[in-house]
Motif scaffolding. Sequence first.
Motif, PDB file in Angstrom:
ATOM      1  N   ARG A  42      40.150  45.128  36.135  1.00 54.98           N
ATOM      2  CA  ARG A  42      40.238  43.699  36.443  1.00 54.98           C
ATOM      3  C   ARG A  42      41.643  43.217  36.085  1.00 54.98           C
ATOM      4  O   ARG A  42      41.903  42.780  34.966  1.00 54.98           O
ATOM      5  CB  ARG A  42      39.186  42.927  35.655  1.00 54.98           C
ATOM      6  CG  ARG A  42      37.776  43.032  36.172  1.00 54.98           C
ATOM      7  CD  ARG A  42      37.552  42.202  37.421  1.00 54.98           C
ATOM      8  NE  ARG A  42      38.038  40.834  37.283  1.00 54.98           N
ATOM      9  CZ  ARG A  42      37.357  39.855  36.692  1.00 54.98           C
ATOM     10  NH1 ARG A  42      36.152  40.069  36.214  1.00 54.98           N
ATOM     11  NH2 ARG A  42      37.883  38.657  36.588  1.00 54.98           N
ATOM     12  N   LEU A  43      42.559  43.325  37.025  1.00 56.52           N
ATOM     13  CA  LEU A  43      43.955  43.020  36.750  1.00 56.52           C
ATOM     14  C   LEU A  43      44.184  41.582  36.294  1.00 56.52           C
ATOM     15  O   LEU A  43      45.069  41.326  35.469  1.00 56.52           O
ATOM     16  CB  LEU A  43      44.817  43.331  37.971  1.00 56.52           C
ATOM     17  CG  LEU A  43      44.853  44.811  38.359  1.00 56.52           C
ATOM     18  CD1 LEU A  43      45.764  45.020  39.555  1.00 56.52           C
ATOM     19  CD2 LEU A  43      45.307  45.668  37.197  1.00 56.52           C
ATOM     20  N   ASP A  44      43.408  40.638  36.825  1.00 59.56           N
ATOM     21  CA  ASP A  44      43.582  39.255  36.390  1.00 59.56           C
ATOM     22  C   ASP A  44      43.298  39.117  34.895  1.00 59.56           C
ATOM     23  O   ASP A  44      44.012  38.411  34.182  1.00 59.56           O
ATOM     24  CB  ASP A  44      42.702  38.307  37.200  1.00 59.56           C
ATOM     25  CG  ASP A  44      41.230  38.679  37.143  1.00 59.56           C
ATOM     26  OD1 ASP A  44      40.893  39.804  37.559  1.00 59.56           O
ATOM     27  OD2 ASP A  44      40.416  37.860  36.688  1.00 59.56           O
ATOM     28  N   PRO A  71      40.793  32.350  40.498  1.00 63.97           N
ATOM     29  CA  PRO A  71      40.175  31.512  39.454  1.00 63.97           C
ATOM     30  C   PRO A  71      38.852  30.867  39.885  1.00 63.97           C
ATOM     31  O   PRO A  71      37.954  30.705  39.069  1.00 63.97           O
ATOM     32  CB  PRO A  71      41.239  30.453  39.168  1.00 63.97           C
ATOM     33  CG  PRO A  71      42.522  31.119  39.520  1.00 63.97           C
ATOM     34  CD  PRO A  71      42.199  32.029  40.685  1.00 63.97           C
ATOM     35  N   GLN A  72      38.712  30.527  41.158  1.00 66.01           N
ATOM     36  CA  GLN A  72      37.460  29.939  41.625  1.00 66.01           C
ATOM     37  C   GLN A  72      36.309  30.948  41.607  1.00 66.01           C
ATOM     38  O   GLN A  72      35.153  30.569  41.702  1.00 66.01           O
ATOM     39  CB  GLN A  72      37.623  29.369  43.038  1.00 66.01           C
ATOM     40  CG  GLN A  72      38.503  28.151  43.080  1.00 66.01           C
ATOM     41  CD  GLN A  72      38.711  27.633  44.499  1.00 66.01           C
ATOM     42  OE1 GLN A  72      38.530  28.351  45.473  1.00 66.01           O
ATOM     43  NE2 GLN A  72      39.098  26.381  44.593  1.00 66.01           N
ATOM     44  N   GLU A  73      36.633  32.233  41.489  1.00 64.11           N
ATOM     45  CA  GLU A  73      35.617  33.288  41.410  1.00 64.11           C
ATOM     46  C   GLU A  73      35.485  33.836  40.001  1.00 64.11           C
ATOM     47  O   GLU A  73      34.943  34.919  39.797  1.00 64.11           O
ATOM     48  CB  GLU A  73      35.987  34.434  42.359  1.00 64.11           C
ATOM     49  CG  GLU A  73      36.059  34.027  43.807  1.00 64.11           C
ATOM     50  CD  GLU A  73      36.580  35.145  44.684  1.00 64.11           C
ATOM     51  OE1 GLU A  73      37.410  35.968  44.207  1.00 64.11           O
ATOM     52  OE2 GLU A  73      36.176  35.208  45.838  1.00 64.11           O
ATOM     53  N   GLY A  74      36.024  33.122  39.027  1.00 63.89           N
ATOM     54  CA  GLY A  74      35.934  33.566  37.648  1.00 63.89           C
ATOM     55  C   GLY A  74      37.150  34.341  37.167  1.00 63.89           C
ATOM     56  O   GLY A  74      37.152  34.890  36.082  1.00 63.89           O
ATOM     57  N   GLY A  75      38.208  34.385  37.986  1.00 66.66           N
ATOM     58  CA  GLY A  75      39.424  35.087  37.598  1.00 66.66           C
ATOM     59  C   GLY A  75      40.166  34.357  36.498  1.00 66.66           C
ATOM     60  O   GLY A  75      39.979  33.172  36.265  1.00 66.66           O
ATOM     61  N   LYS A  76      41.027  35.082  35.827  1.00 68.11           N
ATOM     62  CA  LYS A  76      41.790  34.528  34.707  1.00 68.11           C
ATOM     63  C   LYS A  76      43.284  34.483  35.036  1.00 68.11           C
ATOM     64  O   LYS A  76      43.741  35.173  35.927  1.00 68.11           O
ATOM     65  CB  LYS A  76      41.576  35.381  33.454  1.00 68.11           C
ATOM     66  CG  LYS A  76      40.132  35.446  33.035  1.00 68.11           C
ATOM     67  CD  LYS A  76      39.968  36.381  31.855  1.00 68.11           C
ATOM     68  CE  LYS A  76      38.509  36.615  31.601  1.00 68.11           C
ATOM     69  NZ  LYS A  76      37.980  35.903  30.498  1.00 68.11           N
ATOM     70  N   HIS A  77      44.018  33.712  34.305  1.00 65.63           N
ATOM     71  CA  HIS A  77      45.486  33.665  34.315  1.00 65.63           C
ATOM     72  C   HIS A  77      46.110  33.133  35.599  1.00 65.63           C
ATOM     73  O   HIS A  77      47.301  33.295  35.818  1.00 65.63           O
ATOM     74  CB  HIS A  77      46.078  35.042  33.983  1.00 65.63           C
ATOM     75  CG  HIS A  77      45.640  35.550  32.653  1.00 65.63           C
ATOM     76  ND1 HIS A  77      46.045  34.987  31.462  1.00 65.63           N
ATOM     77  CD2 HIS A  77      44.813  36.555  32.312  1.00 65.63           C
ATOM     78  CE1 HIS A  77      45.490  35.623  30.454  1.00 65.63           C
ATOM     79  NE2 HIS A  77      44.725  36.597  30.928  1.00 65.63           N
ATOM     80  N   ASN A  78      45.349  32.508  36.499  1.00 64.30           N
ATOM     81  CA  ASN A  78      45.909  31.870  37.695  1.00 64.30           C
ATOM     82  C   ASN A  78      46.966  32.706  38.391  1.00 64.30           C
ATOM     83  O   ASN A  78      48.085  32.261  38.612  1.00 64.30           O
ATOM     84  CB  ASN A  78      46.474  30.489  37.355  1.00 64.30           C
ATOM     85  CG  ASN A  78      45.392  29.464  37.213  1.00 64.30           C
ATOM     86  OD1 ASN A  78      44.355  29.567  37.842  1.00 64.30           O
ATOM     87  ND2 ASN A  78      45.639  28.479  36.369  1.00 64.30           N
ATOM     88  N   LEU A  79      46.643  33.929  38.740  1.00 60.91           N
ATOM     89  CA  LEU A  79      47.592  34.795  39.430  1.00 60.91           C
ATOM     90  C   LEU A  79      47.939  34.233  40.800  1.00 60.91           C
ATOM     91  O   LEU A  79      47.101  33.674  41.487  1.00 60.91           O
ATOM     92  CB  LEU A  79      46.998  36.198  39.614  1.00 60.91           C
ATOM     93  CG  LEU A  79      46.677  36.977  38.349  1.00 60.91           C
ATOM     94  CD1 LEU A  79      46.079  38.336  38.714  1.00 60.91           C
ATOM     95  CD2 LEU A  79      47.914  37.170  37.515  1.00 60.91           C
ATOM     96  N   SER A  80      49.175  34.423  41.194  1.00 54.69           N
ATOM     97  CA  SER A  80      49.572  34.019  42.544  1.00 54.69           C
ATOM     98  C   SER A  80      49.344  35.212  43.475  1.00 54.69           C
ATOM     99  O   SER A  80      49.263  36.361  43.025  1.00 54.69           O
ATOM    100  CB  SER A  80      51.039  33.599  42.565  1.00 54.69           C
ATOM    101  OG  SER A  80      51.864  34.698  42.255  1.00 54.69           O
ATOM    102  N   PRO A  81      49.244  34.948  44.781  1.00 56.27           N
ATOM    103  CA  PRO A  81      49.032  36.063  45.725  1.00 56.27           C
ATOM    104  C   PRO A  81      50.161  37.062  45.628  1.00 56.27           C
ATOM    105  O   PRO A  81      50.020  38.213  45.741  1.00 56.27           O
ATOM    106  CB  PRO A  81      49.023  35.398  47.090  1.00 56.27           C
ATOM    107  CG  PRO A  81      48.635  33.974  46.842  1.00 56.27           C
ATOM    108  CD  PRO A  81      49.156  33.670  45.487  1.00 56.27           C
TER     109      PRO A  81
END
Length: 81
Positions: A42-44, A71-81
């Motif tokens: 899980r890279l995020d 982030p809307q799917e539970g991801g962390k750290h607000n990664l950019s595309p």
Amino acid sequence: MTARRSAKAERFRSAPVGVIATRADLQRAVRLRQLPDFFELRLDALLPILGEVESSMSKLRAPLIMTARHPQEGGKHNLSP
């Protein structure tokens, strides 16, 4: 169970996945004796320790998939595309 049914059941069986989303998960995964079919990185979630992840990848001894959740799917750290 017939051979045909057994083959079909094997084709659709669930594959155990080792999800690695924390430093503790990573440390545990490199020590596993019984390996999952594959590991999901899980890279995020692992962003703060990507250097550790990179140096440990060869020790995981199972195929890898990498995911980065939004982030809307539970991801962390607000990664950019």
